[in-house]
Design an enzyme around this catalytic site. Structure first.
Site, PDB file in Angstrom:
ATOM      1  N   ARG A   1      14.897  39.338  44.175  1.00  0.00           N
ATOM      2  CA  ARG A   1      13.307  39.066  43.429  1.00  0.00           C
ATOM      3  C   ARG A   1      12.432  39.222  44.777  1.00  0.00           C
ATOM      4  NH1 ARG A   1      12.380  36.871  38.491  1.00  0.00           N
ATOM      5  NH2 ARG A   1      10.018  37.088  38.109  1.00  0.00           N
TER       6      ARG A   1
ATOM      7  N   LYS B   1      32.907  36.056  37.753  1.00  0.00           N
ATOM      8  CA  LYS B   1      33.090  34.873  36.987  1.00  0.00           C
ATOM      9  C   LYS B   1      31.695  34.013  37.171  1.00  0.00           C
ATOM     10  CE  LYS B   1      35.548  31.066  37.935  1.00  0.00           C
ATOM     11  NZ  LYS B   1      35.092  30.061  39.244  1.00  0.00           N
TER      12      LYS B   1
ATOM     13  N   HIS C   1      38.569  36.973  41.854  1.00  0.00           N
ATOM     14  CA  HIS C   1      39.314  37.187  43.197  1.00  0.00           C
ATOM     15  C   HIS C   1      40.490  36.783  43.634  1.00  0.00           C
ATOM     16  CE1 HIS C   1      38.051  32.880  44.077  1.00  0.00           C
ATOM     17  NE2 HIS C   1      38.759  32.984  45.459  1.00  0.00           N
TER      18      HIS C   1
ATOM     19  N   GLU D   1      43.199  22.102  46.255  1.00  0.00           N
ATOM     20  CA  GLU D   1      41.990  22.119  47.274  1.00  0.00           C
ATOM     21  C   GLU D   1      41.653  20.747  47.800  1.00  0.00           C
ATOM     22  OE1 GLU D   1      38.763  25.172  46.068  1.00  0.00           O
ATOM     23  OE2 GLU D   1      39.378  24.425  44.306  1.00  0.00           O
TER      24      GLU D   1
ATOM     25  N   ASP E   1      36.699  26.430  35.418  1.00  0.00           N
ATOM     26  CA  ASP E   1      36.504  26.994  36.842  1.00  0.00           C
ATOM     27  C   ASP E   1      37.611  27.708  37.211  1.00  0.00           C
ATOM     28  OD1 ASP E   1      34.879  27.320  39.173  1.00  0.00           O
ATOM     29  OD2 ASP E   1      36.153  25.908  40.228  1.00  0.00           O
TER      30      ASP E   1
ATOM     31  N   HIS F   1      41.785  31.833  37.406  1.00  0.00           N
ATOM     32  CA  HIS F   1      42.708  31.970  38.528  1.00  0.00           C
ATOM     33  C   HIS F   1      43.954  31.678  38.044  1.00  0.00           C
ATOM     34  CE1 HIS F   1      39.019  32.767  40.555  1.00  0.00           C
ATOM     35  NE2 HIS F   1      38.655  31.572  40.951  1.00  0.00           N
TER      36      HIS F   1
ATOM     37  N   LYS G   1      40.297  19.445  42.886  1.00  0.00           N
ATOM     38  CA  LYS G   1      39.478  19.077  44.214  1.00  0.00           C
ATOM     39  C   LYS G   1      40.072  17.988  44.851  1.00  0.00           C
ATOM     40  CE  LYS G   1      36.480  22.804  42.912  1.00  0.00           C
ATOM     41  NZ  LYS G   1      36.950  23.833  43.578  1.00  0.00           N
TER      42      LYS G   1
HETATM   43  C1  BG6 Z   1      36.397  29.865  42.894  1.00  0.00           C
HETATM   44  C2  BG6 Z   1      36.074  28.515  42.074  1.00  0.00           C
HETATM   45  O1  BG6 Z   1      36.349  30.897  41.610  1.00  0.00           O
HETATM   46  O2  BG6 Z   1      37.341  29.575  43.580  1.00  0.00           O
HETATM   47  C3  BG6 Z   1      35.831  27.291  43.271  1.00  0.00           C
HETATM   48  O3  BG6 Z   1      34.639  28.537  41.505  1.00  0.00           O
HETATM   49  C4  BG6 Z   1      37.253  27.535  44.068  1.00  0.00           C
HETATM   50  O4  BG6 Z   1      35.645  26.006  42.672  1.00  0.00           O
HETATM   51  C5  BG6 Z   1      37.331  28.720  44.730  1.00  0.00           C
HETATM   52  O5  BG6 Z   1      37.049  26.357  45.185  1.00  0.00           O
HETATM   53  C6  BG6 Z   1      38.937  28.831  44.972  1.00  0.00           C
HETATM   54  O6  BG6 Z   1      38.964  29.950  45.700  1.00  0.00           O
HETATM   55  P1  BG6 Z   1      39.899  30.077  46.993  1.00  0.00           P
HETATM   56  O7  BG6 Z   1      39.762  31.718  47.366  1.00  0.00           O
HETATM   57  O8  BG6 Z   1      39.333  29.183  48.000  1.00  0.00           O
HETATM   58  O9  BG6 Z   1      41.436  29.604  46.859  1.00  0.00           O
END
Ligand code: BG6
Length: 478
Positions: free
Chosen positions: A46, A143, A173, A211, A230, A235, A326
């Site tokens: 933008r 996502k 990813h 994490e 999430d 994932h 987390k």
């Molecule tokens: C993301 C989530 O898709 O993946 C995050 O939104 C998460 O909350 C992250 O921390 C984890 O990815 P990675 O590659 O660090 O394991």
């Protein structure tokens, strides 16, 4: 090998994802010689900004993320020559003509929608009405792809108005992570595992993505989402699919995605007593979830553990335990396949004997290990002991293996190459939501509160009990 010449437009080009992942990822592919000199990367957002200002922002982002040894000024300047900027109004007409003028029809065209899903429809519509996207153009979306089945369906419909499924690249990813792809190589390029890969020989499977980070800084997004939306819906679901799917007939996008879809569709509904939700509490190292999310009454989960059953021939009777959270004790992503114990022991003193366990470590310390039972060395008779056969990829394959490309590098190159294998198909995303929706609806109906867990721990105690009551336990988080 360089990819074909391309024009890539990044909508949301000044945003966080573009600065942290997309632009540094493209630079690293350039550094490695994979981008042709004629590639064009256009940031679109933008704010009014000159090409030079945008290049300055890209330079700063790359310097921050990429290791210094790969940031030599000449290479960086050469990369920045490929980069330009157009100020664009996604919901109006500003900037589109200018963007159209920059596109070259004889190229691969890719449009990265690194923006909120509410803008997908506007962008798709304008790419079409301004005749910017040619028939072979690819679009990349991130996502969260919807918030539930209804919103995901609506997004799929919106995109389908202007793009065919073969043009849509939905990123998860995790699928771009080197070791996640390795999971397929391990399963389908070895004779050793596949004959045993079923309920007859496998006692259970554990999939953990733990994490250490909290949700501070992105609480407003996370609090509406929680660990289920999430992490689990996408994932962990992808890891589950790759672990459990039937062998595809070939490594081809639809063959692989058909098999993953069958796994999702075979998932049984999960009863409430097979799910544990948790929320981290304040601790000496930092605030609790509710402070991070700035919502003192939040019931959103930052942790989930669950037991799943896949109702098909291969997996009948073998549970899959998933957990993610987390602010946990360690950052560990791994898949643990626990085999059954031998049916009969011929050794009298077999106190040391247990079942074989295959662990595929996704991150950190990518690799695999397998426990095997052997005779304890020494004259003490036939005493048994479990030892690991450890293979850390970086040790086994040398430094290059340690220098694995980031998931985004791989995935963006796959978009340019036109390979959809590591991207989610529309029906796959919808099936995952169809399975997730009733679980989330159940929590809302029952007004369920998550269990508390200490930050820096392994999660709520009930998550341990989930396995204890089946006579099993989680692999330790180290
Ligand atoms: C993301 C989530 O898709 O993946 C995050 O939104 C998460 O909350 C992250 O921390 C984890 O990815 P990675 O590659 O660090 O394991």
């Amino acid at each position: 090998i360089p990819v074909d010449p391309f024009d890539l437009v990044i909508f949301g080009g000044t945003g966080d994802l573009a600065r942290r992942k997309i632009l540094p990822g493209l630079y690293l592919r350039f550094w490695d010689g994979q981008l042709p000199e004629t590639a064009q990367i256009v940031g679109a957002a933008r704010s009014e900004m000159s090409d030079e200002d945008f290049r300055g922002m890209v330079r700063a982002a790359i310097n921050e993320v990429v290791p210094a040894r790969k940031c030599d000024a000449d290479r960086l300047d050469a990369f920045l020559n490929l980069v330009s900027y157009v100020a664009i109004n996604a919901t109006g007409e500003g900037g589109w003509r200018e963007l159209a003028a920059r596109m070259r029809p004889d190229r691969v065209q890719a449009f990265y929608f690194s923006v909120g899903p509410s803008l997908f429809g506007d962008l798709a519509e304008r790419l079409h009405s301004h005749k910017i996207a040619g028939p072979g153009a690819r679009i990349v979306v991130e996502k969260p792809f919807g918030n539930d089945l209804a919103t995901a369906r609506a997004l799929n419909k919106t995109l389908a108005l202007h793009f065919d499924e073969t043009q849509i690249y939905r990123i998860d990813h995790y699928l771009g992570k080197e070791t996640v792809q390795n999971l397929m190589a391990v399963r389908f390029a070895n004779m050793l595992f596949e004959p045993l890969w079923n309920a007859q020989y496998i006692d259970h499977v554990q999939i953990t993505v733990a994490e250490t980070v909290g949700v501070g800084g992105r609480g407003s997004y996370y609090d509406k989402s929680g660990a289920m939306r999430d992490m689990v819906q996408n994932h962990l679901m992808q890891l589950l699919c790759l672990t459990a799917m039937e062998p595809p007939s070939k490594f081809d996008p639809d063959a692989v995605r058909d098999e993953k879809l069958k796994v999702i569709r075979a998932l049984e509904p999960v009863p409430a007593h097979d799910i544990v939700r948790g929320q981290y509490q304040p601790g000496p190292d930092g605030p609790g979830y509710r402070e991070d999310a700035e919502n003192p009454d939040s019931r959103t989960e930052s942790f989930i553990a669950m037991k799943l059953h896949i109702a098909n021939w291969r997996w009948n009777g073998t549970p899959f335990y998933l957990r993610t959270g987390k602010r946990m004790k360690a950052r560990v992503s791994e898949i643990v396949v626990r085999f059954k114990e031998p049916p009969h022991s011929i050794f009298e003193d077999d106190t040391g004997q247990s079942a074989n366990e295959l662990t595929i470590r996704l991150q950190p310390n990518e690799g695999m290990d397998m426990t095997v039972t052997i005779k304890e060395p020494g004259p003490g008779g036939m005493r048994l002991v479990d030892v690991p056969l450890d293979m850390t990829f970086a040790e086994a394959l040398g430094e290059e293996a340690a220098d694995v490309p980031d998931a985004y590098e791989r995935l963006i190159m796959d978009v340019i190459r036109g390979n959809q294998t590591l991207f989610m198909r529309g029906d796959e995303v919808e099936a995952a939501w169809a399975w997730t929706d009733p679980i989330i609806a159940g929590w809302t109906e029952r007004e369920e509160k998550p269990h508390r867990y200490e930050a820096g721990s392994t999660g709520p105690e009930d998550a341990l009990i989930l396995l204890h009551r089946d006579g099993r336990r989680w692999k330790e988080l180290r």
